[in-house]
Design an enzyme around this catalytic site. Structure first.
Site, short mmCIF file in Angstrom:
data_model
loop_
_atom_site.label_atom_id
_atom_site.label_comp_id
_atom_site.label_asym_id
_atom_site.label_seq_id
_atom_site.Cartn_x
_atom_site.Cartn_y
_atom_site.Cartn_z
N GLU A 107 6.36 13.35 19.50
CA GLU A 107 7.33 13.54 18.52
C GLU A 107 6.85 14.83 17.72
OE1 GLU A 107 6.79 10.26 15.93
OE2 GLU A 107 9.03 10.41 15.18
N CYS B 30 11.62 9.34 11.41
CA CYS B 30 11.26 9.18 12.80
C CYS B 30 12.50 8.95 13.72
CB CYS B 30 10.45 7.57 12.67
SG CYS B 30 11.26 6.39 11.89
N GLU C 209 7.74 -0.60 12.41
CA GLU C 209 8.43 0.51 12.97
C GLU C 209 7.92 1.82 13.16
OE1 GLU C 209 10.29 3.75 12.23
OE2 GLU C 209 10.95 3.10 10.18
N LYS D 232 0.89 -1.02 -0.10
CA LYS D 232 -0.05 0.13 0.02
C LYS D 232 0.97 1.33 -0.06
CE LYS D 232 -3.17 3.24 1.48
NZ LYS D 232 -2.14 4.38 1.33
C1 SIN Z 1 11.79 6.69 8.93
O1 SIN Z 1 11.80 7.84 9.09
O2 SIN Z 1 10.87 5.88 9.11
C2 SIN Z 1 13.16 6.14 8.29
C3 SIN Z 1 14.31 6.94 8.68
C4 SIN Z 1 15.74 6.36 7.93
O3 SIN Z 1 15.88 5.27 7.51
O4 SIN Z 1 16.55 6.90 8.05
#
Ligand code: SIN
Length: 525
Positions: free
Chosen positions: A422, A324, A290, A213
């Protein structure tokens, strides 16, 4: 089901109703990048069973350039029915794809990698156009994304099992690693290429087939990758890409509730991860998630301050704070606080916010207005509790509605929203602290635990703090930890499972144990 991507729900649900009519009145893009290969841009279609097809309902959704607000085009608004068709295609393809040797799968992935490398300029332009990251960053992402195919093409032929010394003398035991089956992959907009290849690479290397997706905000990069998969000769049904915006929850539910989808991998918010986990429980899927982060970045007074400033800038402002693993809370020890703040602020003043295709732009727009609102809310909240904005703090309406100034706030305190949420935007909150014990406690107070960083030159402290941080990934004296070769993933509410690295493929495999009885009899004379 609510939102499916990191910060996001469909743009139409984020914007007030009156915006919808404005959106439909917007002109088609006059800022379209010139692609070397214009056939990489797929309009109104998704990719199912090796074919380009419209949604069965005929519905489409619009995608807009976050920098200019102009219309890029329309994509298929797939629903649960389209997803079922894609799942069936993946089931059919799995029967033969799983039988390919690792070496054969390796060659397919390698071809796809070569095509990504050949087309990296166009892929980068698509990323910039729909995501808004500056072209130089998008080129970096295109290379990072391709590297997952290269890496997993190298892993595919090396999925060794074990020979296990059995407890029963007449038994012989060995294990074999088998593909888990059809996988549902749900990916975010912040890395329109890399988050897809980081999942598809290991899945295909293991012998799985996938229904992916693509994010509603950034579907075009995903579709370009699908086009390259076709050119690479990936058999039909092995890779299916469904696109959806408003129907994102329905597609998510179709993937998680399907009894024939054996695994779901998701990158996005913790809230959505929990929902997907619940939805997957009836069919007991293998999962890897994740999820959200809130990375602490600690600078001890024994650190190389210039290196720490550079590391904090790289970590905090990568993709305008929209990753993230971006530093979210920057803790600086009291003795070096003022010096660090001054040097850090000077660097941020040097940023050039602008149109992402323009030469020299270091930071582009945020993805949408909801992201801008969150940034504003965090700045206001910090100010109301005594934080001092020393750089930025304002919107940049002359550039567009999604542009904000990179912002630095000093004198942050733990009661501020930024300390526990965040931001996912370009706001650096600098918190003073006194002792190692205090800061480790503060760092670990977060419910999530994805990345954590610290700068120190004291060897004992380096070991102590690295071992104490409750995160899946620690950066010591660096602000950049993402590497295809390194396991990527979190602990606590940041999820589970590891992507990339030597471990990534095991998320797409199951271990089968084979026990042979009646063995070890004496040789017959
Ligand atoms: C993400 O923000 O989910 C991945 C970041 C990264 O691979 O550095």
């Amino acid at each position: 089901m609510v939102l499916l991507t990191k910060v996001a729900l469909s743009a139409s649900r984020l914007r007030p109703a009156y915006h919808i009519s404005l959106i439909s009145l917007r002109r088609a893009s006059t800022m379209a990048p010139k692609l070397r290969d214009p056939t990489l841009l797929k309009q109104g279609l998704c990719y199912i069973n090796g074919e380009w097809t419209a949604a069965k309902s005929g519905k489409t959704f619009q995608v807009h350039d976050p920098a200019s607000g102009e219309l890029i085009g329309s994509c298929a608004e797939c629903d649960a029915d389209d997803t079922q068709i894609a799942i069936q295609a993946a089931v059919d393809a799995f029967a033969s794809f799983r039988k390919l040797t690792g070496r054969e799968r390796s060659r397919l992935l390698r071809k796809w990698y070569d095509l990504m490398a050949d087309n990296s300029e166009d892929i980068a332009k698509l990323i910039t156009w729909e995501n808004g990251k500056p072209l130089a960053d998008a080129k970096g992402e295109a290379a990072y994304a391709a590297s997952f195919f290269e890496w997993f093409s190298e892993e595919a032929p090396r999925t060794y099992g074990d020979v296990i010394p059995a407890t029963v003398p007449t038994n012989r035991v060995w294990t074999v690693k088998e593909p888990v089956g059809v996988c549902g992959l749900i990916t975010p907009w912040n890395f329109p290429a890399a988050m897809i290849t980081r999942k598809i690479g290991p899945a295909l290397a293991a012998g799985c087939t996938v229904v992916c997706k693509a994010p509603g905000e950034t579907p075009y990069t995903a579709l370009a990758l699908a086009e390259l998969s076709q050119r690479a000769g990936i058999p039909k049904g092995v890779v299916n890409i469904v696109t959806a915006h408003e129907n994102t929850p329905a597609v998510g539910e179709a993937l998680t509730s399907s009894p024939v989808v054996r695994k779901v991998s998701f990158t996005g918010s913790t809230g959505v991860g929990k929902l997907l986990m619940k939805q997957s429980s009836d069919t007991l899927k293998k999962l890897s998630f994740e999820l959200g982060g809130n990375a602490p970045f600690i600078v001890f007074d024994d650190a190389d301050i210039d290196a720490a400033v550079a590391g904090a800038i790289a970590s905090k402002f990568r993709s305008s704070g929209q990753t993230c693993v971006c530093a979210n809370r920057i803790y600086v020890q009291q003795g070096i606080y003022d010096e660090f703040v001054e040097k850090f602020a000077d660097k941020v003043k040097g940023f050039k916010v602008g149109r992402p295709f323009d030469e020299g732009t270091t930071h582009g727009p945020l993805i949408h207005e909801r992201a801008v609102s969150k940034v504003q809310a965090h700045i206001k909240d910090a100010q109301s509790k005594g934080g001092k904005v020393i750089v930025g703090g304002q919107l940049l309406p002359d550039l567009g509605s999604n542009f904000v100034q990179p912002t630095v706030i000093r004198d942050m305190t733990p009661d501020m929203a930024l300390a526990s949420e965040e931001t996912f935007g370009p706001v650096a909150g600098l918190f003073p602290f006194q002792t190692e014990e205090e800061v480790v406690k503060l760092a670990n107070q977060a419910e999530v635990g994805l990345a954590g960083y610290f700068f120190s030159r004291d060897l004992e402290r380096v070991y102590r703090v690295a071992e104490s941080l409750e995160v899946g990934m620690v950066g010591v004296n660096t602000g950049l930890i993402s590497d295809t070769a390194s396991p990527f993933g979190g602990v606590k509410h940041s999820g589970f499972g590891r992507e990339g690295s030597m471990y990534g493929i095991s998320e797409y495999q199951v271990i089968k144990t084979v026990t042979f009885g009646g063995m070890g009899k004496p040789l017959q004379s």
